[in-house]
Design an enzyme around this catalytic site. Structure first.
Site, mmCIF file in Angstrom:
data_model
loop_
_atom_site.group_PDB
_atom_site.id
_atom_site.type_symbol
_atom_site.label_atom_id
_atom_site.label_comp_id
_atom_site.label_asym_id
_atom_site.label_seq_id
_atom_site.Cartn_x
_atom_site.Cartn_y
_atom_site.Cartn_z
ATOM 1 C CG MET A 1 -5.390 1.909 -16.684
ATOM 2 S SD MET A 1 -4.299 0.692 -17.288
ATOM 3 C CE MET A 1 -5.031 0.460 -18.883
ATOM 4 N N GLY A 2 -2.726 2.258 -12.818
ATOM 5 C CA GLY A 2 -1.579 3.100 -12.443
ATOM 6 C C GLY A 2 -0.389 2.683 -13.296
ATOM 7 N NE ARG A 3 4.848 5.681 -10.841
ATOM 8 C CZ ARG A 3 4.339 5.852 -9.635
ATOM 9 N NH1 ARG A 3 3.770 4.842 -9.004
ATOM 10 N NH2 ARG A 3 4.400 7.026 -9.054
ATOM 11 C CB ILE A 4 2.162 -2.051 -12.146
ATOM 12 C CG1 ILE A 4 3.371 -1.557 -11.322
ATOM 13 C CG2 ILE A 4 2.351 -3.525 -12.523
ATOM 14 C CD1 ILE A 4 3.527 -2.186 -9.952
ATOM 15 C CB THR B 1 1.600 -8.866 -9.411
ATOM 16 O OG1 THR B 1 0.916 -7.931 -10.249
ATOM 17 C CG2 THR B 1 1.911 -10.131 -10.175
ATOM 18 C CB SER B 2 -1.896 -5.489 -6.383
ATOM 19 O OG SER B 2 -3.011 -6.234 -5.947
ATOM 20 N NE ARG B 3 1.846 -4.649 -0.474
ATOM 21 C CZ ARG B 3 2.861 -4.505 -1.334
ATOM 22 N NH1 ARG B 3 2.908 -5.229 -2.446
ATOM 23 N NH2 ARG B 3 3.833 -3.644 -1.081
ATOM 24 C CD GLU C 1 2.667 -11.501 0.793
ATOM 25 O OE1 GLU C 1 3.795 -11.062 1.040
ATOM 26 O OE2 GLU C 1 2.044 -11.227 -0.240
ATOM 27 C CG HIS D 1 5.437 -10.338 -2.348
ATOM 28 N ND1 HIS D 1 4.666 -9.734 -1.376
ATOM 29 C CD2 HIS D 1 5.690 -9.359 -3.258
ATOM 30 C CE1 HIS D 1 4.475 -8.463 -1.683
ATOM 31 N NE2 HIS D 1 5.091 -8.214 -2.823
HETATM 32 C C1 GLV Z 1 6.305 -4.915 -3.761
HETATM 33 O O1 GLV Z 1 5.387 -5.628 -3.513
HETATM 34 C C2 GLV Z 1 6.339 -3.514 -3.535
HETATM 35 O O2 GLV Z 1 5.339 -2.923 -3.065
HETATM 36 O O3 GLV Z 1 7.378 -2.920 -3.815
#
Ligand code: GLV
Length: 328
Positions: A156-159, A238-240, A269, A287
């Protein structure tokens, strides 16, 4: 030192950022559209003040050691798991990132992935392009409802927070797990409820991952966690990539332990678990979380500003290892 510091850039950035770099530094760069090998980065950093690099450049201690006068590694990304932070700090090299400017763009991408997985848009697209559509059918490509469903946020950070208004726009209930629980004011302002991670996994129709990758979060989601999720559920990342055990995810999708995954990031990746590519119940993007010209330009400008500041001996605005300027 010349007024303009020497900077090595590992790959071309958006035009506005390139102009700023060219105007304010003595720039050397990789002019090819490819990721550099380690040897090339070691050669590139010789004699420069700053290194401006990408999330897919692994900056290890050997690279940091290759130039004792290197002052800064400015990452063109919010994540910085590609940089050996402890080694940089030990060597007094500043490390910077690009937080904030990509929050909404990445949340948009996570939501786009969620919607495409829910409504099977990619499967439908492939079906059309391969000429298999013979007309509308009442049981064709039935997906999951998004409106009114429960979204579970892991992180629950910014994104993670930026996902909330998007979900509320679809009347979703939002539950979350975060290493540190938000204050009750923040929870009620956002309209979210906290639950232990297992409960978030059990109770959600859609689970979206928004944690940074570090030693505590590597393989945070493995078979045990996936087995808690509903068989109709969807996981979005969408994180890592390495936050999820990709092999365990593949098995869970194949066994229909969960219904679908929508991924923008992968454990190794650009390699992808080959079996994942064959599964119809996985939506796979290369990505693209921050991939809009507007956002990449803001990230570029931020990385350039960070790099220039540190090269001039000033504290860069987005310093990750404060110790370098504050003293350990
Ligand atoms: C994208 O994956 C970033 O970390 O900016």
């Amino acid at each position: 030192m010349n007024d303009r510091p020497k900077i090595f850039l590992t790959r071309e950035l958006p035009p506005e950022s390139m102009n700023q770099l060219r105007a304010n530094s003595i720039l050397t760069m990789n002019t090819e559209d490819r990721v550099l090998g380690k040897k090339e980065i070691v050669e590139g950093v010789q004699g420069v003040d700053g290194l401006l690099c990408l999330l897919n450049d692994t900056i290890d201690d050997e690279i940091l050691a290759a130039n004792p006068s290197l002052r800064v590694v400015a990452n063109f990304a919010v994540g910085f798991n590609n940089i050996d932070l402890a080694a940089a700090t030990r060597r007094g090299i500043a490390v910077t990132n690009t937080p904030g400017v990509l929050t909404d763009t990445t949340a948009d991408m996570a939501f786009a992935l969620l919607m495409s997985a829910a409504r099977r848009i990619v499967e439908g697209d492939t079906f059309m392009r391969t000429g298999r559509w013979e007309g509308w059918g009442p049981l064709q490509f039935l997906g999951g409802d998004v409106t009114g469903a429960t979204l579970g946020l892991i992180g629950m950070g910014r994104i993670g927070r930026a996902m909330v208004p998007r979900a509320k726009g679809f009347n979703m209930d939002v539950i979350y797990w975060n290493r540190t629980r938000l204050s009750s004011e923040e929870e009620s302002d956002l309209g979210v409820s906290y639950a232990e991670m297992d409960e978030v996994l059990r109770g959600s129709d859609y689970v979206s991952i928004h944690v940074a990758l570090n030693d505590q979060t590597r393989h945070l989601i493995g078979r045990d966690q996936l087995s808690l999720m509903k068989p109709t559920s969807c996981i979005v990342n969408t994180s890592r990539g390495a936050v999820i055990d990709e092999k365990a995810l593949f098995a869970a999708l194949k066994e229909r332990m969960i219904a679908v995954a929508a991924l923008d990031v992968y454990e190794n990746e650009p390699a992808v678990e080959p079996e994942l590519l064959k599964l119809p119940n996985a939506v796979l993007a290369p990505h693209l979380g921050s991939a809009t010209m507007g956002t990449r330009t803001k990230m570029g400008n931020m990385a350039v500003a960070n790099c220039l500041a540190a090269c001039h001996g000033q504290r860069p605005p987005n310093l990750v290892n404060d110790e370098v300027f504050d003293g350990a």
